[in-house]
Design a protein around this motif. Structure first.
Motif, PDB file in Angstrom:
ATOM      1  N   CYS A  28      56.407  24.525  43.318  1.00 58.16           N
ATOM      2  CA  CYS A  28      57.419  25.557  43.581  1.00 58.16           C
ATOM      3  C   CYS A  28      58.792  24.929  43.407  1.00 58.16           C
ATOM      4  N   ASN A  29      59.708  25.713  42.891  1.00 58.07           N
ATOM      5  CA  ASN A  29      61.072  25.218  42.666  1.00 58.07           C
ATOM      6  C   ASN A  29      61.980  25.449  43.865  1.00 58.07           C
ATOM      7  N   MET A  30      61.407  25.932  44.975  1.00 61.99           N
ATOM      8  CA  MET A  30      62.173  26.098  46.206  1.00 61.99           C
ATOM      9  C   MET A  30      61.582  25.224  47.304  1.00 61.99           C
ATOM     10  N   GLY A  31      62.380  24.967  48.315  1.00 59.98           N
ATOM     11  CA  GLY A  31      61.926  24.173  49.456  1.00 59.98           C
ATOM     12  C   GLY A  31      62.245  24.881  50.751  1.00 59.98           C
ATOM     13  N   CYS A  32      61.503  25.950  51.062  1.00 60.19           N
ATOM     14  CA  CYS A  32      61.767  26.773  52.244  1.00 60.19           C
ATOM     15  C   CYS A  32      61.182  26.106  53.490  1.00 60.19           C
ATOM     16  N   GLU A  33      61.987  26.050  54.548  1.00 62.73           N
ATOM     17  CA  GLU A  33      61.583  25.339  55.765  1.00 62.73           C
ATOM     18  C   GLU A  33      60.343  25.946  56.399  1.00 62.73           C
ATOM     19  N   LEU A  51      66.921  26.238  46.297  1.00 64.23           N
ATOM     20  CA  LEU A  51      66.315  25.697  45.086  1.00 64.23           C
ATOM     21  C   LEU A  51      66.369  24.174  45.141  1.00 64.23           C
ATOM     22  N   LYS A  52      65.324  23.537  44.671  1.00 58.42           N
ATOM     23  CA  LYS A  52      65.285  22.083  44.686  1.00 58.42           C
ATOM     24  C   LYS A  52      66.325  21.480  43.753  1.00 58.42           C
ATOM     25  N   SER A  53      66.819  22.296  42.823  1.00 63.22           N
ATOM     26  CA  SER A  53      67.882  21.828  41.930  1.00 63.22           C
ATOM     27  C   SER A  53      69.238  21.804  42.627  1.00 63.22           C
ATOM     28  N   GLY A  54      69.324  22.443  43.801  1.00 60.03           N
ATOM     29  CA  GLY A  54      70.587  22.530  44.516  1.00 60.03           C
ATOM     30  C   GLY A  54      71.438  23.715  44.116  1.00 60.03           C
ATOM     31  N   LYS A  55      71.024  24.469  43.094  1.00 57.94           N
ATOM     32  CA  LYS A  55      71.801  25.616  42.632  1.00 57.94           C
ATOM     33  C   LYS A  55      71.513  26.851  43.485  1.00 57.94           C
ATOM     34  N   PRO A  56      72.457  27.798  43.570  1.00 57.45           N
ATOM     35  CA  PRO A  56      72.202  29.056  44.282  1.00 57.45           C
ATOM     36  C   PRO A  56      71.352  29.982  43.415  1.00 57.45           C
TER      37      PRO A  56
END
Length: 463
Positions: A105-110, A224-229
């Motif tokens: 996944c390209n997100m890192g949701c807590e 996003l794990k890329s740091g972008k919004p």
């Protein structure tokens, strides 16, 4: 002659009176036995709040109306007998496959309980998965095939997904079997090219997309794990897509995972979405869902059940006033509670492991303890091995669960067998706030409250 008539145990009476289309007062009533909402004359709704209705206490015409509508009857047990058998352990005509083309996944949701790795469906696993789905499409007992693309983030393996889906759609079209498909995605990788391919080539007609609040909240809550919004680009793309007649028959479910960190920002989010053009769009539905554990410890993030029940009514009422489409009431009676409760459903992870529950893949403890079999060890037409929840319907209908005699059972099905087995009282929030939900739905239909509140215990809660 019948001395007393009884309200159906599968009724819930709304908490407010409204002015009906004919100018007379009405009250919304929900019949859980067939998932139907009725607008009932207020005087008759008052009768439904009684434990019993003596036959001589109500005009014959009014009594006939209640009987004809199936709202009352001479024997409460007859209502339960009529519902008995609606839930089914096996639904051999419907086959459901939940497929994970990637574990990343390209997100890192807590709050996420999954463990994401950079791995996609291997060639042998891919061929075995396709063989199973295609064999199901060819099976003469199959009258409906449903494929749900899940993850991880399934669009991280878009090429694999597209290739597999095209083969499935082609086979389904050859045989003429009914087909449906949906995708659960964070939407960050969606663009017009992918959307058109998913709809026209892959047969996807429903997109479940997560937005966890207004811009700043969503981008912090679902980083996003890329740091972008991701919020602005996704919302702009969705606004453009839902306004396009090409996608008028595609359902977009905009889900918000609600917890202690973002629940106060839900009103701001709803107002922003209304401003950005989502009001009055019939194929966009807003869904607000409290987070729950998938095996991870998120107690500190979770709202209490009382909080959820109260907040939902505020949100439903706001959505009704803003003109946002929402689903506060069940639309159908439950035959199978979920994919985990029927042998006709299976979940196949990106590593080729077969599960029965969508909350098992990519969750470490379930990857250890809940794998049914590797897909490569199954023959294409061989049923998956029994899962932990295959007997759920039997347990409920045999009286082995608190759900067995519940007034909400026809539209709830017991909610989540996994959560019950983990020791949680898994009743949905609508059991606590269905009368208020009815009022919110009435407002969304343009009805206006008269100011009179019905304060007695709803009939359904006596069931």
């Amino acid at each position: 002659m019948v001395d007393t008539y009884y309200p159906s145990p599968y009724l819930c009476v709304g908490d407010q009176e409204f002015t009906g289309s004919n100018g007379r007062p009405v009250v919304p009533v929900f019949r859980t036995s067939d998932a139907t909402m009725l607008m009932v004359p207020a005087a008759l709704a008052d009768l439904l709040l009684r434990p019993g209705i003596p036959s001589g206490s109500v005009p014959a015409r009014a009594l006939a109306s209640l009987l004809e509508s199936g709202l009352v009857g001479p024997d409460p047990a007859a209502f339960r007998a009529a519902h008995h058998g609606v839930m089914k352990r096996h639904d051999s005509g419907r086959r459901t496959f939940v497929l994970l083309p990637t574990s990343y996944c390209n997100m890192g949701c807590e709050y996420c309980g999954q463990e994401h790795r950079r791995a996609a469906l291997g060639r042998d696993h891919r061929e075995a998965v396709l063989a199973r789905v295609l064999r199901a499409a060819e099976d003469e007992r199959t009258d409906h095939l449903h494929v749900a693309w899940f993850g991880g983030e399934p669009l991280m393996a878009f090429a694999t997904l597209r290739s597999m889906a095209r083969e499935i759609v082609g086979r389904v079209q050859e045989r003429g079997v009914e087909f449906s498909s949906k995708i659960t995605t964070n939407g960050a990788l969606l663009d017009r090219r992918k959307l058109r391919a998913l709809v026209h080539e892959c047969g996807v007609t429903r997109f479940d997309i997560t937005l966890d609040g207004p811009r700043e909240i969503h981008d912090a809550h679902r980083p996003l794990k890329s740091g972008k919004p991701s919020f602005d680009r996704l919302v702009d793309f969705l606004a453009e897509s839902v306004a396009d007649p090409e996608f008028a028959e595609v359902a977009f479910i905009l889900r918000t995972n609600v917890d202690v960190q973002n629940h106060r920002h839900v009103p701001e989010y709803l107002q922003e979405m209304a401003r950005r053009g989502f009001a009055g769009i019939r194929n966009v539905t807003f869904q607000l869902a409290p987070i729950h554990s998938w095996g991870n410890d998120i107690d500190a993030l979770s709202l209490s059940k009382d909080q959820v029940a109260r907040l939902e009514i505020e949100w439903f009422t706001m959505m009704a006033d803003l003109g946002l489409n929402f689903s506060a009431l069940p639309a159908t009676v439950v035959e199978n509670t979920c994919v985990a409760t029927t042998l006709g459903g299976e979940v196949i992870g990106s590593n080729g492991n077969v599960f029965s529950c969508t909350e098992h893949p990519l969750v470490p403890e379930h990857e250890r303890d809940s794998v049914l079999i590797p897909v490569t060890a199954l023959k294409p037409g061989q049923p998956r091995p029994p899962g932990r929840f295959d007997t759920w319907t039997d347990r409920v209908t045999a009286g082995g669960m608190p759900c067995s005699s519940c007034w909400l059972l026809p539209v709830c099905g017991g909610n989540c067998p996994k959560r019950w087995d983990e020791g949680e009282i898994a009743c949905p929030s609508m059991k606590a706030n269905l009368p208020q939900r009815l009022s919110a739905v009435a407002r969304s239909k343009g009805l206006r409250p008269t100011g009179r509140t019905l304060t007695r215990t709803p009939t359904g809660e006596r069931g």
